[in-house]
Design a protein around this motif. Structure first.
Motif, PDB file in Angstrom:
ATOM      1  N   VAL A 261       0.816  -1.224   0.000  1.00 30.45           N
ATOM      2  CA  VAL A 261       0.000   0.000   0.000  1.00 30.45           C
ATOM      3  C   VAL A 261       0.847   1.271   0.000  1.00 30.45           C
ATOM      4  N   GLY A 262       2.153   1.155  -0.243  1.00 26.62           N
ATOM      5  CA  GLY A 262       2.990   2.343  -0.378  1.00 26.62           C
ATOM      6  C   GLY A 262       3.290   3.046   0.928  1.00 26.62           C
ATOM      7  N   THR A 263       3.577   2.276   1.981  1.00 24.45           N
ATOM      8  CA  THR A 263       3.804   2.841   3.306  1.00 24.45           C
ATOM      9  C   THR A 263       5.230   3.366   3.457  1.00 24.45           C
ATOM     10  N   LYS A 264       5.370   4.411   4.254  1.00 24.89           N
ATOM     11  CA  LYS A 264       6.686   4.894   4.679  1.00 24.89           C
ATOM     12  C   LYS A 264       7.042   4.116   5.945  1.00 24.89           C
ATOM     13  N   VAL A 265       8.083   3.278   5.877  1.00 26.96           N
ATOM     14  CA  VAL A 265       8.432   2.382   6.980  1.00 26.96           C
ATOM     15  C   VAL A 265       9.727   2.854   7.635  1.00 26.96           C
ATOM     16  N   GLY A 266       9.656   3.163   8.936  1.00 25.70           N
ATOM     17  CA  GLY A 266      10.838   3.562   9.684  1.00 25.70           C
ATOM     18  C   GLY A 266      11.309   2.436  10.584  1.00 25.70           C
ATOM     19  N   TYR A 267      12.617   2.363  10.791  1.00 21.85           N
ATOM     20  CA  TYR A 267      13.218   1.269  11.554  1.00 21.85           C
ATOM     21  C   TYR A 267      13.882   1.795  12.822  1.00 21.85           C
ATOM     22  N   PRO A 268      14.079   0.909  13.814  1.00 21.16           N
ATOM     23  CA  PRO A 268      14.727   1.316  15.068  1.00 21.16           C
ATOM     24  C   PRO A 268      16.186   1.726  14.857  1.00 21.16           C
ATOM     25  N   GLN A 269      16.751   2.381  15.877  1.00 16.25           N
ATOM     26  CA  GLN A 269      18.148   2.808  15.828  1.00 16.25           C
ATOM     27  C   GLN A 269      19.090   1.619  15.749  1.00 16.25           C
ATOM     28  N   GLY A 270      18.725   0.525  16.391  1.00 17.19           N
ATOM     29  CA  GLY A 270      19.589  -0.648  16.443  1.00 17.19           C
ATOM     30  C   GLY A 270      18.836  -1.816  17.020  1.00 17.19           C
ATOM     31  N   PRO A 271      19.536  -2.817  17.526  1.00 17.50           N
ATOM     32  CA  PRO A 271      18.867  -4.031  18.016  1.00 17.50           C
ATOM     33  C   PRO A 271      18.101  -3.853  19.319  1.00 17.50           C
ATOM     34  N   SER A 272      18.372  -2.815  20.080  1.00 15.58           N
ATOM     35  CA  SER A 272      17.700  -2.636  21.375  1.00 15.58           C
ATOM     36  C   SER A 272      16.234  -2.271  21.188  1.00 15.58           C
ATOM     37  N   THR A 273      15.383  -2.839  22.052  1.00 13.39           N
ATOM     38  CA  THR A 273      13.949  -2.514  22.024  1.00 13.39           C
ATOM     39  C   THR A 273      13.651  -1.263  22.849  1.00 13.39           C
ATOM     40  N   LEU A 274      14.664  -0.714  23.515  1.00 11.93           N
ATOM     41  CA  LEU A 274      14.438   0.395  24.435  1.00 11.93           C
ATOM     42  C   LEU A 274      14.299   1.744  23.727  1.00 11.93           C
ATOM     43  N   THR A 275      14.513   1.759  22.404  1.00 10.76           N
ATOM     44  CA  THR A 275      14.440   3.029  21.675  1.00 10.76           C
ATOM     45  C   THR A 275      13.054   3.292  21.103  1.00 10.76           C
ATOM     46  N   SER A 289       2.157  -2.011  15.532  1.00  9.50           N
ATOM     47  CA  SER A 289       1.916  -3.440  15.701  1.00  9.50           C
ATOM     48  C   SER A 289       2.792  -3.905  16.854  1.00  9.50           C
ATOM     49  N   LEU A 290       2.155  -4.346  17.938  1.00 11.31           N
ATOM     50  CA  LEU A 290       2.882  -4.710  19.143  1.00 11.31           C
ATOM     51  C   LEU A 290       2.435  -6.086  19.629  1.00 11.31           C
ATOM     52  N   VAL A 291       3.078  -6.558  20.676  1.00  8.51           N
ATOM     53  CA  VAL A 291       2.698  -7.825  21.312  1.00  8.51           C
ATOM     54  C   VAL A 291       2.368  -7.536  22.773  1.00  8.51           C
ATOM     55  N   PRO A 292       1.640  -8.447  23.431  1.00 12.51           N
ATOM     56  CA  PRO A 292       1.184  -8.171  24.802  1.00 12.51           C
ATOM     57  C   PRO A 292       2.269  -7.755  25.778  1.00 12.51           C
ATOM     58  N   ARG A 293       3.466  -8.366  25.711  1.00 12.89           N
ATOM     59  CA  ARG A 293       4.491  -8.033  26.704  1.00 12.89           C
ATOM     60  C   ARG A 293       4.933  -6.576  26.571  1.00 12.89           C
ATOM     61  N   VAL A 294       4.875  -6.018  25.355  1.00 11.27           N
ATOM     62  CA  VAL A 294       5.213  -4.606  25.161  1.00 11.27           C
ATOM     63  C   VAL A 294       4.039  -3.727  25.586  1.00 11.27           C
ATOM     64  N   ILE A 295       2.833  -4.180  25.261  1.00  6.56           N
ATOM     65  CA  ILE A 295       1.649  -3.394  25.581  1.00  6.56           C
ATOM     66  C   ILE A 295       1.436  -3.291  27.087  1.00  6.56           C
ATOM     67  N   THR A 296       1.708  -4.371  27.823  1.00 17.88           N
ATOM     68  CA  THR A 296       1.519  -4.299  29.278  1.00 17.88           C
ATOM     69  C   THR A 296       2.532  -3.348  29.906  1.00 17.88           C
ATOM     70  N   LYS A 297       3.736  -3.265  29.339  1.00 21.38           N
ATOM     71  CA  LYS A 297       4.699  -2.279  29.837  1.00 21.38           C
ATOM     72  C   LYS A 297       4.228  -0.863  29.520  1.00 21.38           C
ATOM     73  N   LEU A 298       3.643  -0.679  28.339  1.00 18.95           N
ATOM     74  CA  LEU A 298       3.071   0.616  27.979  1.00 18.95           C
ATOM     75  C   LEU A 298       1.939   0.977  28.930  1.00 18.95           C
ATOM     76  N   GLU A 299       1.095  -0.016  29.241  1.00 14.69           N
ATOM     77  CA  GLU A 299      -0.008   0.208  30.179  1.00 14.69           C
ATOM     78  C   GLU A 299       0.515   0.656  31.546  1.00 14.69           C
ATOM     79  N   GLY A 300       1.549  -0.031  32.039  1.00 14.51           N
ATOM     80  CA  GLY A 300       2.117   0.326  33.333  1.00 14.51           C
ATOM     81  C   GLY A 300       2.682   1.732  33.347  1.00 14.51           C
ATOM     82  N   ALA A 301       3.349   2.119  32.250  1.00 14.83           N
ATOM     83  CA  ALA A 301       3.938   3.459  32.163  1.00 14.83           C
ATOM     84  C   ALA A 301       2.850   4.528  32.147  1.00 14.83           C
ATOM     85  N   ILE A 302       1.752   4.263  31.430  1.00 14.70           N
ATOM     86  CA  ILE A 302       0.654   5.228  31.373  1.00 14.70           C
ATOM     87  C   ILE A 302      -0.029   5.345  32.733  1.00 14.70           C
TER      88      ILE A 302
END
Length: 645
Positions: A261-275, A289-302
């Motif tokens: 669909v012609g998306t502009k796709v950006g990538y992380p700085q490197g292998p770390s998920t912390l960025t 697009s995320l997975v539950p373990r990332v979303i629950t951390k997002l929930e906790g931060a919010i």
């Protein structure tokens, strides 16, 4: 169609080590690089000095008529634009690819390379020496590996890497060199057919055995993209952040759909998920697009900034009112496909979104593992966005059904999509049948265009997975309600009998505790036929654990090690366990509740091999890993034996 539009981008590293804005290559450039890479790969393989007359090496020949089976190209890197270019070259030149990833470990990596007889690996620079040494230690198993291509540029100082490669019969190039060779010796793309094998994705599995290779053809990929096109609303000039590992099929589908669909796709700085949040504040994607373990951390931060922000009572009160009002409105059926407006509260919630770099995000999609409905409801309300939960597997080229963004129940995976059909199989031994109150329940069976045909060189596992009518047995237990929405509620065979004869399904219990007691982020429930009660390995949420201790014990502890030490006290663990059991009161039978717990921060990690990379618990492995903790809990006995269950 999209030649001049931005395609794949990465952030430029500044002289001081920080990262600046995203810089993109357009679709026309990516297409040219794709063809050069595909041509160059054939050139360095056909002209390789270490090529032999083995059957694997005979398959390296450029064959536009596809009369012979081709070779398998391996990718081993964190997410970056070059990963996508490798994927595109594989499709364009009918090359089957597969992927390695760090959490597999060297033994599994050796197993995959040996099984696939892969002659070439395209990888990030830091993997080269590891891979050469792997061949040096296993010369017979990896005899077909003769070329390694570094995604990063090789410099004069890297001559040692090239020499080390030659010592072990491997030529070492960088990607720029291969693309240049392909430009000098161009080959026309080899258009795939529906039956051309696109990729072999290796599932880590939950048993601890060698991974199974899921063979996915181009027809499966096209069906999967079709499902997404029919399910998610298209946006004008969409922007994606490629966060989840591309070695897994979920992100591969996200990528292939994005490129269609012609998306502009950006990538992380490197292998770390912390960025993640640093990157998205710059990129400003419109979906995640995320997975539950990332979303629950997002929930906790919010939550720490809003409804549990004890440091600012006024802000806590405002956000609590706004989020509760939003959740109440979103629970009404008429608002299922749109976000109900609340102008005053919307302004407050949108400020929170902007602070987190999510101001343009319209939808978060989640899949690969179960997620608490309360987490989905909270995210939809607090971030003022839609959250859709999908269901799929490696065997189905990721998702084939998904919920609507503002579904009122927030627990289903939606109805079946357009590319597959499903049915349920009765499981009377587990108490699940088609006659159950609340809708039929049973093992989820699926077949259709998205479903694979078999495991790579593994006819035994293939035969076990399909029945005579072609239905693939997922191993998941589902319920279908009156509106044809599907709810994943359990796993087949994930149950055990306690000493008094009751059957227990641990995934249901784990999900209940995780959904109802927000201070924990992980749970592993264990039972034994010689014992009369359940014990659990509990992972505290590090973001809000200190708040729980302050509220419940009127104590202030900031250091993580001190928190773990705090819960080594039987008294403190008992209070925590009583609170956990109170949160699920009347939702589980007495024998389904935990009687003793071991407390830690993130005890269930991929590095320990007790969970898969998609965070499914490998129960046999976990039972062995936590053997000492389990034995100590049973020796200590029930912490709540005098408590009414």
């Amino acid at each position: 169609m999209n030649a001049d539009k931005p395609a794949l981008g990465k952030r430029i590293k500044n002289p001081d080590g920080t990262f600046g804005e995203y810089v993109f290559e357009n679709y026309g450039t990516v297409r040219r690089r794709r063809n050069n890479l595909g041509s160059g790969v054939f050139f360095i393989l056909e002209n390789n000095p270490y090529k032999t007359d083995s059957e694997a090496h005979k398959r390296m020949k450029y064959d536009p008529e596809k009369k012979t089976e081709g070779f398998i190209l391996t990718i081993f890197s964190h997410n970056r634009p070059e990963w996508a270019i490798c994927d595109l070259a594989s499709v364009a030149y009918s090359i089957t690819n597969t992927a390695l990833y760090d959490t597999l470990g060297p033994n599994t990596g050796k197993y995959i390379l040996n099984l696939t007889e892969s002659p070439i690996i395209i990888c990030s620079k830091e993997k080269i020496k590891i891979l050469i040494n792997l061949k040096r230690e296993n010369p017979e198993e990896l005899k077909n590996l003769i070329a390694i291509v570094s995604i990063d540029d090789l410099e004069e100082g890297d001559i040692e890497l090239r020499n080390l490669g030659h010592e072990n019969k491997i030529t070492v190039y960088d990607m720029k060199e291969v693309e240049t060779l392909g430009e000098i010796h161009p080959l026309p793309p080899i258009e795939p057919t529906p039956d051309t094998v696109f990729t072999i994705t290796f599932t880590s599995g939950t048993t601890g055995a060698n991974p199974k290779g899921v063979v996915l053809k181009n027809r499966n990929a096209v069906a999967a993209i079709t499902f997404v096109l029919c399910t998610l609303a298209s946006r004008f000039n969409p922007v994606n952040y490629s966060f989840l590992p591309l070695a897994h099929i979920y992100e591969r589908l996200v990528l292939q759909h994005a490129l269609v669909v012609g998306t502009k796709v950006g990538y992380p700085q490197g292998p770390s998920t912390l960025t993640l949040f640093d990157d998205i504040k710059v990129l400003k994607p419109d979906n995640l697009s995320l997975v539950p373990r990332v979303i629950t951390k997002l929930e906790g931060a919010i939550k720490a900034q809003t409804i549990k922000n004890d440091a600012n009572p006024m802000l806590k009160s405002l956000y609590t009112s706004a989020i509760n009002a939003k959740m109440e409105l979103q629970a009404k059926k008429e608002n299922e496909h749109k976000n109900p407006p609340l102008l005053v509260y919307d302004r407050l919630l949108n400020m929170l979104r902007k602070k987190m770099g999510l101001e343009k995000v319209e939808i978060i999609t989640t899949g690969s593992a179960p997620i608490s409905p309360s987490t989905i409801r909270f995210l939809k309300a607090s971030l003022n966005i839609g959250v859709a939960q999908g269901y799929g597997m490696s065997e189905s080229f990721a998702g084939f059904m998904a919920s609507s963004r503002f579904e009122t129940e927030s627990a289903s995976c939606g109805p079946i999509g357009v590319t597959c059909e499903i049915k349920l199989k009765d499981l009377p031994e587990m108490g699940y049948t088609s006659k159950d109150k609340g809708g039929p329940r049973g093992e989820l069976l699926v077949r259709g265009y998205q479903i694979f045909e078999g495991y790579y060189k593994n006819p035994e596992e293939t035969a076990k997975s399909f029945d005579k009518d072609g239905w693939f047995h997922t191993g998941d237990v589902a319920r279908i309600n009156s509106e044809n929405r599907v709810f994943i509620i359990d796993r087949v065979k994930n149950f055990f009998k306690l000493a008094q004869g009751e059957y227990v399904t641990p995934e249901k219990i784990e999900g209940m505790y995780l959904s109802k007691f927000p201070y924990i982020a992980q749970a592993y429930v264990h039972g034994d036929s010689t014992e009369s009660f359940l014990v659990g390995i509990i992972g505290l949420d590090p973001v809000i654990a200190t708040q729980y201790i302050k509220q419940r014990f009127n104590d202030t502890i900031e250091n993580k090690d001190d928190i773990i030490q705090f819960f080594k006290s039987t008294r403190n663990r008992k209070i925590l366990l009583e609170d956990m059991n109170q949160s699920i009161v009347n939702r589980l039978h007495g024998f389904e509740k935990l009687h003793n717990i071991f407390v830690d921060f993130e005890p269930l990690t991929v590095a320990r091999e007790v969970v898969t990379p998609t965070m499914k618990i490998r129960r046999a492995v976990a039972r062995k890993f936590f053997k000492n903790e389990i034995e100590k809990m049973y020796a200590e006995g029930s912490l709540i034996k005098d408590t009414k269950l």
